[in-house]
Design a protein around this motif. Structure first.
Motif, short mmCIF file in Angstrom:
data_model
loop_
_atom_site.label_atom_id
_atom_site.label_comp_id
_atom_site.label_asym_id
_atom_site.label_seq_id
_atom_site.Cartn_x
_atom_site.Cartn_y
_atom_site.Cartn_z
N HIS A 1 -0.17 1.71 32.92
CA HIS A 1 -1.05 3.26 34.14
C HIS A 1 -1.71 3.72 32.03
O HIS A 1 -0.69 3.19 31.03
N SER A 2 -2.93 4.48 32.34
CA SER A 2 -3.27 5.40 31.20
C SER A 2 -3.36 6.23 31.58
O SER A 2 -4.04 7.49 32.52
N PRO A 3 -2.42 6.95 31.04
CA PRO A 3 -2.30 8.87 31.20
C PRO A 3 -3.75 9.53 30.89
O PRO A 3 -4.41 8.99 29.29
N SER A 4 -4.46 10.65 31.20
CA SER A 4 -5.20 11.54 30.81
C SER A 4 -4.64 12.25 29.26
O SER A 4 -3.53 12.12 29.76
N PRO A 5 -5.59 12.40 28.12
CA PRO A 5 -5.33 13.04 27.20
C PRO A 5 -4.51 14.40 27.63
O PRO A 5 -5.75 15.24 28.45
N PRO A 6 -3.89 15.40 27.30
CA PRO A 6 -3.74 16.06 27.28
C PRO A 6 -4.17 17.28 26.95
O PRO A 6 -4.86 17.19 25.52
N ARG A 7 -4.24 18.13 27.15
CA ARG A 7 -5.07 19.86 25.91
C ARG A 7 -4.25 19.79 25.06
O ARG A 7 -3.38 20.14 24.15
N ARG A 8 -5.63 19.81 23.89
CA ARG A 8 -4.71 19.72 22.22
C ARG A 8 -5.90 21.34 22.27
O ARG A 8 -6.78 21.90 22.47
N LEU A 9 -4.90 21.98 21.31
CA LEU A 9 -5.89 22.96 20.05
C LEU A 9 -6.81 23.10 19.68
O LEU A 9 -7.53 21.58 19.22
N ASP A 10 -7.54 24.40 19.84
CA ASP A 10 -9.47 23.77 19.36
C ASP A 10 -9.48 23.78 18.05
O ASP A 10 -8.04 24.44 17.74
N LYS A 11 -10.26 23.62 16.58
CA LYS A 11 -9.54 23.23 15.60
C LYS A 11 -9.67 25.09 14.81
O LYS A 11 -9.00 25.06 13.94
N ASP A 12 -9.74 25.62 15.81
CA ASP A 12 -9.89 27.10 15.42
C ASP A 12 -8.73 28.34 15.07
O ASP A 12 -8.27 28.40 15.26
N GLU A 13 -8.16 27.19 16.61
CA GLU A 13 -7.25 28.08 17.02
C GLU A 13 -5.63 27.73 15.61
O GLU A 13 -4.44 27.85 15.97
N ILE A 14 -5.95 26.40 14.93
CA ILE A 14 -5.05 26.08 14.16
C ILE A 14 -5.41 25.92 12.44
O ILE A 14 -4.92 25.91 11.21
N ASP A 15 -6.40 26.86 12.75
CA ASP A 15 -6.56 27.45 11.08
C ASP A 15 -5.79 28.43 10.32
O ASP A 15 -6.08 29.17 10.63
N MET A 16 -5.30 28.52 9.68
CA MET A 16 -4.47 29.33 9.12
C MET A 16 -4.40 28.99 7.30
O MET A 16 -3.92 29.10 6.12
N GLU A 17 -6.64 28.75 7.53
CA GLU A 17 -6.91 29.36 5.82
C GLU A 17 -6.41 30.60 5.39
O GLU A 17 -6.54 32.01 5.94
#
Length: 171
Positions: A153-169
């Motif tokens: 089977h070929s599952p759909s991609p799961p939701r990922r965080l947006d780039k700005d959600e991971i920015d811990m600058e």
């Protein structure tokens, strides 16, 4: 396949075709495991490549009866070698050796994807039962079970965080 394509297209596969993996593909998977980075290049990891169905059944039992594991033509058991990890004291044994295994497994999963194979990281299992099923020496700690095979089977991609959600600058 370029690295970003492999990263973005890799999926957790839990259904496999009844199709043998060629030896040259197995050799590629082994190469990707040993070429992963490791703390101090100590390479405090070891791997069991399991093809035998009787052993796979014992692995399924130890893995809380996750029966899809038995469908995979190959099951890789990734282990931390605690004796080697001790070179860095308790942090080496408790963390670095686990990180070494994680780097190797990710390499292998990405390579599997590039070869048209599917895989999934299984972390829910009883370590002592895996060790017993594979007759492991006491210095090896099973960290991950990775079934590998051709995806059914070929599952759909799961939701990922947006780039700005991971920015811990830090500023």
């Amino acid at each position: 396949m370029d690295v970003m394509t492999a990263i973005k297209n890799r999926r957790s596969i839990r259904r496999f075709l009844n199709k043998e993996i060629p030896k040259d593909a197995i050799d590629v998977l082994k190469d990707t495991l040993i070429w992963a980075p490791s703390a101090g290049n100590l390479q405090s990891r070891r791997f069991y490549f399991v093809f035998n169905n009787d052993v796979k059944k014992r692995i399924v039992d130890a893995a809380l009866h996750q029966t899809f594991i038995l469908q995979a033509p190959l099951v890789v058991i990734a282990c931390a070698d605690l004796l080697i990890g001790r070179s860095y004291g308790s942090r080496g044994e408790e963390l670095y050796s686990i990180q070494d295994v994680a780097c190797s497994v990710e390499n292998m999963m990405l390579a599997a994807n590039s070869l048209g194979l599917g895989s999934v990281w299984v972390g829910a299992f009883h370590e002592d039962e895996i060790a017993k099923a594979l007759e492991m020496p006491p210095n090896l700690r099973p960290v991950a079970i990775v079934p590998v095979g051709y995806p059914a089977h070929s599952p759909s991609p799961p939701r990922r965080l947006d780039k700005d959600e991971i920015d811990m600058e830090v500023r």
